[in-house]
Design a protein around this motif. Structure first.
Motif, short mmCIF file in Angstrom:
data_model
loop_
_atom_site.label_atom_id
_atom_site.label_comp_id
_atom_site.label_asym_id
_atom_site.label_seq_id
_atom_site.Cartn_x
_atom_site.Cartn_y
_atom_site.Cartn_z
N MET A 49 39.71 -0.38 52.57
CA MET A 49 38.45 -0.68 53.23
C MET A 49 37.47 -0.63 51.63
N ASP A 50 36.39 -1.13 51.70
CA ASP A 50 35.36 -0.91 50.41
C ASP A 50 34.75 0.32 50.77
N ARG A 51 33.91 0.70 49.79
CA ARG A 51 32.97 1.87 49.95
C ARG A 51 32.31 1.66 51.27
N ASP A 52 31.53 1.02 51.19
CA ASP A 52 30.58 0.84 52.49
C ASP A 52 31.27 1.00 53.93
N ASP A 53 32.39 0.15 53.90
CA ASP A 53 33.18 0.44 55.21
C ASP A 53 33.71 1.68 55.30
N ALA A 54 34.04 2.46 54.33
CA ALA A 54 34.85 3.63 54.39
C ALA A 54 33.97 4.69 54.98
N ILE A 55 32.47 4.25 54.73
CA ILE A 55 31.45 5.11 55.37
C ILE A 55 31.41 4.88 56.87
N LEU A 56 31.07 3.54 56.79
CA LEU A 56 30.44 2.81 58.24
C LEU A 56 31.64 3.11 59.43
N CYS A 57 32.81 3.37 59.20
CA CYS A 57 33.70 3.34 59.95
C CYS A 57 33.48 4.52 60.93
N PHE A 58 32.98 5.60 60.54
CA PHE A 58 32.77 6.85 61.18
C PHE A 58 31.45 6.70 62.14
N GLU A 59 30.74 5.57 62.05
CA GLU A 59 29.68 5.50 62.93
C GLU A 59 30.17 4.89 64.25
N ARG A 60 29.70 5.57 65.46
CA ARG A 60 30.23 5.10 66.66
C ARG A 60 29.95 3.44 66.85
N HIS A 61 30.93 3.07 67.49
CA HIS A 61 30.82 1.40 67.83
C HIS A 61 30.76 0.74 66.47
N ALA A 62 31.34 1.25 65.56
CA ALA A 62 31.47 0.43 64.25
C ALA A 62 32.97 -0.30 64.15
N THR A 63 32.94 -1.59 64.15
CA THR A 63 34.25 -2.22 64.15
C THR A 63 34.29 -3.35 63.31
N SER A 64 35.37 -3.78 62.94
CA SER A 64 35.53 -5.25 62.45
C SER A 64 36.14 -6.09 62.94
N LYS A 65 36.55 -5.75 64.36
CA LYS A 65 37.33 -6.49 65.26
C LYS A 65 36.59 -7.38 66.20
N LEU A 66 35.55 -6.97 66.41
CA LEU A 66 34.92 -7.82 67.22
C LEU A 66 33.54 -8.17 66.87
N ARG A 67 32.87 -9.30 67.17
CA ARG A 67 31.65 -9.82 66.72
C ARG A 67 30.82 -10.18 67.93
N GLY A 68 31.27 -10.64 68.89
CA GLY A 68 30.38 -10.99 69.90
C GLY A 68 31.19 -10.76 71.54
N LEU A 69 30.54 -11.34 72.54
CA LEU A 69 31.05 -11.04 73.71
C LEU A 69 32.55 -11.85 74.04
N ASP A 70 32.37 -13.07 73.23
CA ASP A 70 33.61 -13.93 73.32
C ASP A 70 34.81 -13.46 72.94
N ASP A 71 34.72 -12.65 71.89
CA ASP A 71 35.80 -12.03 71.18
C ASP A 71 36.53 -11.00 72.38
N LEU A 72 35.59 -10.28 73.13
CA LEU A 72 35.95 -9.44 73.95
C LEU A 72 36.82 -9.98 75.17
N GLU A 73 36.65 -11.11 75.36
CA GLU A 73 37.28 -11.87 76.41
C GLU A 73 38.82 -12.31 75.94
N ALA A 74 38.95 -12.33 74.67
CA ALA A 74 40.52 -12.77 74.06
C ALA A 74 40.62 -11.64 72.85
N ILE A 75 41.01 -10.46 73.15
CA ILE A 75 41.45 -9.69 71.96
C ILE A 75 42.82 -9.69 71.52
N THR A 76 42.92 -9.75 70.23
CA THR A 76 44.26 -10.05 69.49
C THR A 76 44.63 -8.80 68.50
N THR A 77 43.65 -7.66 68.60
CA THR A 77 43.79 -6.56 67.84
C THR A 77 44.33 -5.59 68.68
#
Ligand code: ADP
Ligand code: MG
Length: 570
Positions: free
Chosen positions: A64-92
């Motif tokens: 991770m870069d510096r920003d993400d290394a801090i952001l990842c500890f925020e609740r509901h911070a994820t790089s794996k979902l963008r929108g509702l569509d992603d939640l319909e077909a999770i590959t991670t």
């Protein structure tokens, strides 16, 4: 004024931690999922005190870069979902953005990460509060170190079990990931000792061999079947090798270890005809479905899933497993059934083998139990015949008796063995040729813990190099059984009993039950008349001759009156 307040972030994380994290193994699961999602090829785990004092997961993923290394500890911070569509077909494996903040809120955590060899970032957190963010030189990848899990939640900390128990959970979690990802290298070090270390494997079969040894791997039957929207791969254990523990069944859906009733049901349906109730064959089942066809967002720890077409999945899995059980490879030959016996004295194959097996109840003669007082003279059942090599047909005065030979022998062995164990006088038999035993890492740890109890039960088992042990002696009552598999069963049985009770008597009873079941003559074994008679006589001396130690009935009776009624003579 209203009474409702929105919880502050830290409190919300702590509550989420209650769902996501309940022991070191669940922390490990979340961290390894993150590493795999980051494309890691190698994952190194270091633990101390069963992961309670320290748990570190290092990977060679994208970092991770510096920003993400801090952001990842925020609740509901994820790089794996963008929108509702992603939640319909999770590959991670991950997607909830909850794990890191939840873990950080109940521990002292150190994250160190970099997107390329060279400059990286180190973040230190304590009970959810960021203490420092530093630059740090390091190799590409990420390392998350969790120290003092639940140090700020004493109530939770008290629920953690012994180091050995927590360690066995860590090993179980890592073993499952290793099965799902054969191409990835996994290593677990505990207290400075490497307990699991598997280089990349070419395929799942090779991985099973790395983890569980060739002895198991060579008996497994490969599963392969494609349905309209589901693909099933994996390996099924032979019915004859089924053990008493359910946790040998490893079920995966799209690379995720799951507990799923649909799948479990399909599997037990497939085995129903060939495996007795209460016994579970080894199973490694990998189900692949279109991610849009399965909902993985139904459980906080993502341990359960919901299939859109559950019926199709069920049927394809059942057919896939049933198909391999119908093949010749599913039926071990006689010599194969008793390798330990063969080691002690060479076992002939063919009809001679059947005769040798038939001689098995013989040891019972050595030490007849005192006859029961209420036994009426003349009531001794006389053997008439054997039905389908499985049931003893006997006559008891004017009543026809049908006896399940396995259940009966199980009862006889159980009572004999238990009374010897309770009197600390287990009769032992040294093996002429010691039996080698391959142990999965978790089993090796169990052996260290349980060697004392096993010795009291007549098993002399000692570690013998990494991942192996040697059986030098066994109790005489089980001398005919496949002892390597039996010892493994006993270890796993012991672990599960200890999870629910500390009682030694209860443990001993369970182990004796398992041993008796394993050592008892199986159905479809031809027995000479004398062996059958001896079995019934021994049974007659049992305290409880009506049910086997698992509670199944041993015999049923058909009185003459009923026979006469059937022929309209009455
Ligand atoms: P989730 O996995 O559900 O997204 P987490 O809280 O587990 O939520 O992680 C938050 C984010 O932190 C991830 O989406 C990912 O972008 C990043 N992350 C966590 N662990 C790693 C890792 N080992 N390597 C790279 N990125 C990571
Ligand atoms: Mg995650």
């Amino acid at each position: 004024m209203g009474r409702i307040r929105v919880l502050d972030e830290q409190l919300a994380n702590r509550i989420a931690a209650g769902e996501v994290v309940d022991r070191p193994a669940s922390v490990l699961k979340e961290l390894v999922e993150n590493s795999l999602d980051a494309g890691a090829r190698s994952i190194r785990v270091t633990a101390e005190a069963g992961g309670k004092r320290l748990l570190r997961v290092e990977d060679d993923g994208i970092g991770m870069d510096r920003d993400d290394a801090i952001l990842c500890f925020e609740r509901h911070a994820t790089s794996k979902l963008r929108g509702l569509d992603d939640l319909e077909a999770i590959t991670t494996l991950g997607f909830r953005g909850e794990a890191l903040p939840a873990i950080a809120s109940v521990s002292r955590l150190l994250l160190s990460t970099s997107e390329q060899d060279g400059p990286g970032t180190e973040v230190e957190i304590r009970a959810g509060k960021i203490l420092s963010v530093r630059e740090a030189d390091r190799v590409r990848g990420t390392s998350v170190e969790v120290a003092g899990l639940f140090f700020n939640v004493p109530a939770r900390r008290r629920f953690l079990r012994s180091d050995a128990t927590e360690l066995s959970h860590l090993l179980r979690v890592l073993t499952d990931f290793a099965l799902a990802q054969p191409a990835v290298r996994f290593r677990l070090e505990h207290g400075g000792r490497a307990l699991l270390d598997t280089g990349p494997a070419g395929d799942c079969g090779e991985r099973i061999e790395q983890l569980f040894g060739t002895e198991l791997a060579r008996t497994l039957l490969p599963i392969r079947r494609d349905g309209a929207s589901v693909k099933v791969r994996g390996f099924a254990g032979r019915p004859a090798d089924a053990g008493t523990r359910r946790d040998r069944q490893h079920l995966f859906v799209n690379g995720r270890r799951v507990h799923d009733r649909t799948l479990l049901h399909a599997v037990s349906e497939a085995y129903r005809e060939t495996v007795a109730a209460g016994r579970h064959p080894a199973l490694f089942l990998f189900v692949e479905v279109d991610p849009a066809e399965v909902d993985v967002n139904v459980h906080p720890q993502k341990a359960e899933v919901r299939f859109r077409r559950a019926a199709e999945v069920h049927d394809v899995v059942r057919e896939a497993v049933a198909a391999v059980l119908g093949t010749a490879a599913a039926v071990p030959d006689l010599a194969d059934l008793r390798p330990a016996y063969a080691g002690a004295f060479r076992l002939p194959s063919g009809p001679a083998a059947a005769a040798a097996l038939a001689a098995l109840p013989a040891p019972e003669l050595r030490e007849p139990m005192p006859p029961r007082a209420e036994q009426t003279p003349g009531a001794r059942p006389e053997v008439l015949a054997q039905l389908l090599d499985s049931y003893v047909i006997a006559q008891e005065r004017d009543t026809l008796v049908v006896v399940d030979q396995h259940a009966a022998h199980e009862r006889v062995l159980f009572e004999r063995y238990l009374s010897q164990a309770e009197a600390d006088g287990v009769e032992q038999q040294r093996l002429l040729v010691p039996v080698q035993l391959e142990l999965a890492p978790a089993q090796a740890v169990l052996l260290e813990q349980e060697a004392g109890e096993l010795a009291r039960l007549g098993f002399v088992v000692a570690p013998f190099g990494p991942g192996a042990a040697r059986i030098d002696a066994v109790p005489a009552v089980v001398a005919g059984a496949e002892v390597a598999g039996l010892v493994r069963d006993l270890l796993e049985e012991a672990a599960s009993v200890r999870r629910v009770t500390t009682g030694v008597a209860e443990l001993r009873r369970q182990l004796v039950t398992t041993a008796a079941c394993r050592a008892a003559i199986k159905v479809r074994t031809p027995l000479p008349r004398e062996a059958m008679q001896r079995l019934l006589d021994d049974l007659g001396r049992c305290r409880n001759p009506t049910t086997c130690p698992h509670g199944r009935p041993i015999a049923f009776r058909l009185p003459l009156a009923d026979i006469e009624r059937a022929f309209r003579r009455r």
